[in-house]
Scaffold this active site. Structure first.
Site, PDB file in Angstrom:
ATOM      1  CG  ASP A  19      35.403 -72.671   7.138  1.00  0.00           C
ATOM      2  OD1 ASP A  19      35.632 -73.707   7.662  1.00  0.00           O
ATOM      3  OD2 ASP A  19      36.317 -71.755   6.843  1.00  0.00           O
ATOM      4  CG  HIS A  60      38.788 -74.225   9.572  1.00  0.00           C
ATOM      5  ND1 HIS A  60      38.011 -73.535   8.340  1.00  0.00           N
ATOM      6  CD2 HIS A  60      40.176 -74.365   9.391  1.00  0.00           C
ATOM      7  CE1 HIS A  60      39.167 -73.292   7.689  1.00  0.00           C
ATOM      8  NE2 HIS A  60      40.454 -73.639   8.201  1.00  0.00           N
ATOM      9  CB  SER A  75      42.294 -71.468   6.954  1.00  0.00           C
ATOM     10  OG  SER A  75      42.003 -72.424   6.116  1.00  0.00           O
TER      11      SER A  75
END
Length: 679
Positions: A84, A140, A465
């Site tokens: 990520d 994220h 996600s």
């Protein structure tokens, strides 16, 4: 290969686990010369992929001291590798209280300072820029990591909403971060380097919330790296993508990957638009001001007939009279929802009502808006437009009602969740599963409230996600509970125990409020407690994929790119896609009957007997032989055959139909979904 002829630092990455090869900056002429070498199987130009909770554990029936969350388990001893944007190592979600030491097999590195890694965060590396630590500047990676395996953090909330204890799915699993993404995206070379390192380091689960669309598996670096991972017994979970609700829009569709779609949980953060005529329309907003309640003049941003202003694009409202008014904006145009509110605020607007476009229907999201706002369904937006046109003095306010639990329509497939069928392999049903991916609370690197002094920061965001790390964490729980299960066995347990009904005991719906189809849900919604005791599993060994790949028509060299081993389809009996021992059926049915076999393995410790139950797809006759399968010991196998043919005398009115085949014993129901596309 990266398309750059710069002579400095030309070698970007070298690989030895995911593939045997390297990534380098080369000219076209150099590529041509390289391809002349016998030892070179293939050369490809790099693509850039895109990135695709306080309550979700409870929603998934993960409860302390019970089942997969027994005090002695919680994912203990399992290592989850997350690819990520990096991670925030000092966040309390990555505290190692209650954690055991990493397993002896762990070989990974920590590129933070000595105190940042611990028994929770045991590895951290940067494959975008190896000279820097993998610090998360985006948020994220911190969010996905804590969703998969964050430790217990009390009093978590975002802007005062969704208050509770933040917990990952496998709170006592170890985490390793492989930074492969930056603000410009996720280069394939970095993704493959991260997977290569994770395989070498000894992870048990790989979680990738990123993707680049469907592609031939030999040309898809994620698929290639994932195949090397499953050869080492590593489970790979990937997001399906955020390109829904369009069919054939999903990513990461190789059958050795768990492809995860997104659904809602039963928590909403409600904000209701109330009009001057008394009508109320429920929506959502994470920002919930306490001092907003007066009625203001209401205006439609597109009243001038300009579509740019209708979607509240940047600068589009500067010459419109919106000061001190509630502004109705339309979703879409490639403009972020929060950015639309920023335009309203910059133009002097008092509040925003954001209405969906028709494609997104009833799927709404709780965002951290910059002004009082609510996000409402498309149908309600049309009603508000009609009200504006019906009176010379339209008014509105927004009633902020806070966090609401137990929405009986949950889970529902959200509009953005990418849909099947798979473009590359339509004979394999994708997505495999859906899980929580809408308005998910998890760790965040910084506070959303500039006036806040809290050091514990969280955010609520949405996407496949978010659903992917839920399934990655659940896979870690299953690996901890059943260390001898293969990646295919874990996937089978997840799929065959999934459910298809919402909390209101009705079929799971989609953004249209109609029952979601099989290309939206796959096997259904994940059910972790049931997955821990599936009764039967459909296992697939890595070499079992080779006849399938031959059946796809791949060349020997293309298969070798995937398997990293010599392959000769001329010496192998290829199989059609639907013959792979998958826990679902995806049939492309013409006028001829088709028969496929499946082999199941008993994972119950005692004697058991199963009979089948068929919910036949409309227009299809389904036969099953034998009618009963019996087991006398654990790990015993049985094979059955399923026949599909068009029903005689019936006419097909739809392009596809769906159903299921379930093997039922006194203690278990083992369900395989069936999709039939008519030719």
């Amino acid at each position: 290969m990266t398309p750059n002829s710069d002579q400095t630092n030309r070698m970007v990455h070298s690989y030895k686990n995911s593939i045997t090869g390297f990534a380098a900056k080369m000219t076209e002429d150099e590529v041509k010369e390289l391809l002349k070498l016998d030892a070179v199987v293939s050369v490809k130009q790099e693509k850039i992929f895109s990135l695709h909770t306080t309550h979700s554990p409870s929603f998934l029936n993960l409860n302390p001291g019970v089942g997969l969350w027994k005090d002695s388990t919680l994912g203990k001893g399992v290592i989850i590798g997350v690819l990520d944007t990096g991670i925030t190592p000092d966040h309390p979600s990555f505290d190692d209280e209650g954690m055991s030491s990493p397993p002896a097999k762990w070989k990974g590195k920590c590129n933070f300072n000595a105190t940042s890694c611990n028994n929770k965060l045991i590895g951290a590396r940067n494959f975008v820029n190896s000279t820097l630590p993998p610090t998360d500047e985006d948020g994220h990676g911190t969010h996905t990591s804590s969703t998969a395996a964050g430790n217990f953090v009390k009093n978590a909330n975002v802007l005062g909403q969704a208050l509770g204890t933040a917990i990952g799915m496998a709170p006592h699993a170890h985490l390793a971060m492989y930074q492969v993404c930056s603000d410009v995206g996720c280069p394939e070379s970095s993704i493959l380097a991260g997977m290569d390192a994770a395989i070498e380091d000894g992870v048990d689960v790989l979680s990738l919330s990123l993707g680049g669309g469907s592609a031939p598996f030999y040309a898809d670096s994620t698929a290639v790296g994932a195949f090397s991972a499953i050869r080492k017994g590593i489970f790979v979970s990937c997001s399906a993508g955020n390109s829904g609700p369009i069919n054939t829009s999903l990513s990461n569709d190789a059958p050795w990957i768990l492809t995860v779609g997104a659904s809602t949980i039963d928590r909403t953060i409600k904000a209701t638009a109330k009009l001057g005529n008394g009508a109320e329309y429920d929506g959502e907003s994470l920002f919930q001001p306490k001092d907003f309640g007066l009625a203001y003049s209401l205006v439609y941003a597109g009243a001038n007939g300009n579509q740019t202003s209708a979607i509240c694009a940047e600068g589009s409202l500067r010459n419109l009279d919106v000061k001190g008014k509630v502004v109705l904006c339309e979703r879409g145009g490639g403009i972020a929802r929060i950015a639309k509110g920023q335009e309203v605020k910059d133009a002097g607007g008092a509040a925003m009502i954001l209405m969906n476009d028709e494609l997104n229907g009833y799927s709404t999201l709780a965002d951290a808006h910059v002004l009082p706002a609510t996000h409402i369904p498309y149908a309600d937006g049309l009603k508000i437009k009609a009200y504006i046109n019906s009176t010379s003095d339209p008014t509105a306010t927004i009633l902020f009602k806070g966090t609401i639990i137990r929405n009986s329509d949950a889970p529902a497939v959200t509009s953005f969740s990418s849909r099947g069928p798979s473009l590359e392999s339509p004979g394999i049903l994708k997505p495999d599963i859906i899980g929580p991916g809408v308005s998910i609370l998890a760790a965040w690197p910084f506070s959303l409230d500039n006036s806040s002094t809290t050091e514990v920061t969280f955010n609520i965001i949405s996407g496949t996600s978010m659903s992917c790390p839920h399934l990655s964490g659940i896979a870690a729980l299953l690996k901890s509970s059943h260390p001898d299960w293969s990646p295919a066995a874990i996937k089978s347990a997840i799929m065959t125990t999934a459910y298809q009904m919402n909390l209101g005991s009705k079929p799971i719906i989609d953004e249209t409020l109609l029952p979601a189809d099989i290309f939206a849900t796959g096997a259904g919604h994940v059910n972790p407690p049931k997955a821990d005791d599936p009764g039967l599993i459909y296992d697939i060994k890595p070499d079992d994929y080779i006849p399938y790949l031959c059946g796809l028509g791949y060349k020997d060299s293309e298969i070798e790119t995937i398997t990293q081993e010599k392959a000769k389809c001329s010496q192998i009996k290829s199989i059609p896609e639907a013959q792979l021992n998958y826990p679902s059926f995806s049939i492309i049915l013409g006028s001829s009957a088709q028969n496929y076999s499946r082999t199941v393995t008993n994972v119950e410790p005692t004697h058991s007997s199963y009979t089948y139950k068929v919910d036949a797809p409309e227009g299809v006759d389904v036969t099953v032989y034998p009618s009963e399968i019996k087991f006398s010991v654990a790990v015993q196998i049985a094979t059955y055959t399923v026949g599909f043919r068009r029903s005689s005398g019936g006419s097909v009115t739809k392009p596809f139909a769906q159903g299921s085949l379930t093997w039922v014993s006194s203690d278990h129901s083992v369900r395989s979904p069936i999709a039939v596309v008519f030719q």
